[in-house]
Design a protein around this motif. Structure first.
Motif, PDB file in Angstrom:
ATOM      1  N   VAL A  80       0.849  -1.187   0.000  1.00  0.00           N
ATOM      2  CA  VAL A  80       0.000   0.000   0.000  1.00  0.00           C
ATOM      3  C   VAL A  80       0.889   1.243   0.000  1.00  0.00           C
ATOM      4  N   VAL A 110       0.479   5.537  -0.019  1.00  0.00           N
ATOM      5  CA  VAL A 110      -0.381   6.717   0.097  1.00  0.00           C
ATOM      6  C   VAL A 110       0.489   7.958   0.018  1.00  0.00           C
ATOM      7  N   ALA A 120      -3.261   3.235   6.870  1.00  0.00           N
ATOM      8  CA  ALA A 120      -2.711   2.480   5.739  1.00  0.00           C
ATOM      9  C   ALA A 120      -2.098   1.188   6.252  1.00  0.00           C
ATOM     10  N   THR A 171       4.328  -0.869   3.334  1.00  0.00           N
ATOM     11  CA  THR A 171       3.387   0.243   3.439  1.00  0.00           C
ATOM     12  C   THR A 171       4.169   1.543   3.456  1.00  0.00           C
ATOM     13  N   VAL A 176       3.708   5.817   3.486  1.00  0.00           N
ATOM     14  CA  VAL A 176       2.811   6.964   3.650  1.00  0.00           C
ATOM     15  C   VAL A 176       3.635   8.244   3.613  1.00  0.00           C
TER      16      VAL A 176
END
Length: 222
Positions: free
Chosen positions: A182, A184, A202, A208, A210
């Protein structure tokens, strides 16, 4: 299925592709399976394999409860949405819904919702990627997330400028994938102004990322 619309007021856009139109999708295979993209290869070749749904809309305004602005559902393929502005004012009335078996691609200018449990952008799929490019999202009531992206086995990428939620139990950007990564990236600001609200949530399986310019949360347990 292809839908091209200028200004839509009252009725919204509801397009569904149910059942297998051609051979079932083969994971990892790119390009159309039995259905050609209109004109140049366009989104079909870019986001995955067909069949699927294209929506290209300038402006959608919808009133009343249980009335999303754009609702695009593909039982066995992709969903690609290009949207200018979307506005809804009823409960359970998300601005944009994209529910696909494979890839989801959303390019959105502005989304505004004014009812309870009415998220700005909701994107879900089983396999393939979810890619969201969003300008401005504003939600005003309880349980109304700004951007909500959820995948079972596909990677998620969310790029957003401005997200503003003012109701309790809201999340500015929610992005979760059970088995994939993921990412973002918020380039401007995220503001939540209700109790029990979160700026960004998230969660990926093994990676991940961010990145955000400004996040402001106001309210108890926020």
């Amino acid at each position: 299925v292809t839908v091209t619309a200028g200004t839509v007021s009252g009725g919204g856009i509801d397009v569904r592709q149910d059942g297998y139109v051609s051979s079932p999708p083969v994971l990892g295979q790119k390009g159309p399976l039995g259905i050609s993209a209109p004109g140049d290869p366009g989104p079909l070749s870019a986001i995955g394999y067909g069949p699927g749904i294209y929506v290209d809309s300038d402006s959608v305004t919808r009133t009343g409860d249980n009335n999303p602005g754009i609702n695009a559902v593909s039982a066995d393929g992709f969903v690609s949405i290009t949207s200018g502005t979307v506005s809804t004012n009823g409960a359970n009335s998300d601005g944009i819904i994209a529910d696909a078996y494979t890839d989801v691609a959303i390019d959105s200018g502005s989304v505004t919702t004014a009812g309870n449990d009415s998220s700005g952008i909701l994107a879900t799929n089983r396999y393939g990627s979810i890619t969201i490019n969003s300008g401005t999202v504003t939600t005003a009531r309880a349980g109304s997330l700004g951007i909500d992206a959820q995948s079972v086995a596909g990677p998620i990428s969310v790029t957003s400028a401005t997200v503003d939620t003012t109701g309790p139990s809201a999340i500015g950007i929610n992005a979760t994938s059970t088995y994939q990564m993921v990412t973002v990236n918020n380039t401007s600001s995220i503001t939540t102004e209700g109790d029990n609200s979160t700026g960004i949530n998230a969660a990926g399986n093994y990676f991940t990322s961010v990145t955000s310019a400004t996040i402001v949360t106001e309210g108890d347990n926020a």
